[in-house]
Design an enzyme around this catalytic site. Structure first.
Site, mmCIF file in Angstrom:
data_model
loop_
_atom_site.group_PDB
_atom_site.id
_atom_site.type_symbol
_atom_site.label_atom_id
_atom_site.label_comp_id
_atom_site.label_asym_id
_atom_site.label_seq_id
_atom_site.Cartn_x
_atom_site.Cartn_y
_atom_site.Cartn_z
ATOM 1 N N CYS A 30 4.872 -2.700 2.883
ATOM 2 C CA CYS A 30 5.037 -3.744 1.921
ATOM 3 C C CYS A 30 3.944 -4.859 2.286
ATOM 4 C CB CYS A 30 6.532 -4.377 2.030
ATOM 5 S SG CYS A 30 7.736 -3.388 1.731
ATOM 6 N N GLU A 62 4.392 -7.851 2.819
ATOM 7 C CA GLU A 62 4.817 -8.778 3.835
ATOM 8 C C GLU A 62 4.431 -8.202 5.345
ATOM 9 O OE1 GLU A 62 6.544 -7.668 1.389
ATOM 10 O OE2 GLU A 62 7.886 -8.976 0.769
ATOM 11 N N ILE A 87 0.910 -1.181 -0.063
ATOM 12 C CA ILE A 87 0.064 -0.042 -0.244
ATOM 13 C C ILE A 87 1.093 1.264 0.108
ATOM 14 C CG2 ILE A 87 -1.840 1.373 0.988
ATOM 15 C CD1 ILE A 87 -2.278 -1.354 2.664
ATOM 16 N N GLU A 88 0.744 2.081 -1.063
ATOM 17 C CA GLU A 88 1.581 3.163 -1.083
ATOM 18 C C GLU A 88 0.710 4.465 -0.801
ATOM 19 O OE1 GLU A 88 2.804 3.382 -5.187
ATOM 20 O OE2 GLU A 88 4.185 1.796 -4.862
HETATM 21 ZN ZN ZN Z 1 9.126 -4.974 2.376
#
Ligand code: ZN
Length: 134
Positions: A55, A57, A43-44
């Site tokens: 990220c 992860e 998600i940006e």
């Molecule tokens: Zn990462």
């Protein structure tokens, strides 16, 4: 749970990636020792600075931690678009983050449709840990 099932869940999670800046989508699926799966996507934020981006992860990890799970067995990571065959592995921050909770975790990735499995220790041989704090 079979590795391919975890990879497929990561692919599904990738569909939810929010990437207005880079366009590079990543999905992850994290299997806990209890057999529960948490998925995540990258998600940006619109600033594009990077400090508030998360990220796939770490998205999955924070979901798991927030629901009381912190012992992980495996994490599958897939990146790129649906036809991408290039391997995508966790960034350094995510490797360190995974190490904080489950240094023995296996990392699964997809490379030309072949599932590759890594020990986190291979990907982060000199991890920072609590031993440095003493
Ligand atoms: Zn990462």
């Amino acid at each position: 749970m079979e590795d391919i099932e975890l990879i497929e869940l990561a692919k599904k999670a990738r569909e939810f990636a929010y990437t207005p800046i880079s366009g590079f989508k990543v999905g992850s699926a994290l299997l806990t020792k209890e057999g529960k799966v948490f998925t995540g996507c990258n998600i940006e934020d619109s600033s594009g600075i990077g400090v508030t981006n998360i990220c796939a992860e770490r998205c999955a990890i924070v979901k798991a931690i927030s629901e009381g799970f912190k012992n992980f067995e495996k994490i599958a990571v897939v990146g790129g678009n649906e036809t991408c065959n290039k391997e995508c592995l966790p960034c350094g921050v995510c490797r360190q983050y995974l190490n904080s909770f489950s240094p023995e975790i296996k990392v699964l990735s997809l490379n030309n449709e072949e599932i590759k499995t890594y020990d986190l220790k291979e990907l982060l041989p000199f991890a920072f840990n609590e031993e440095f704090l003493n």
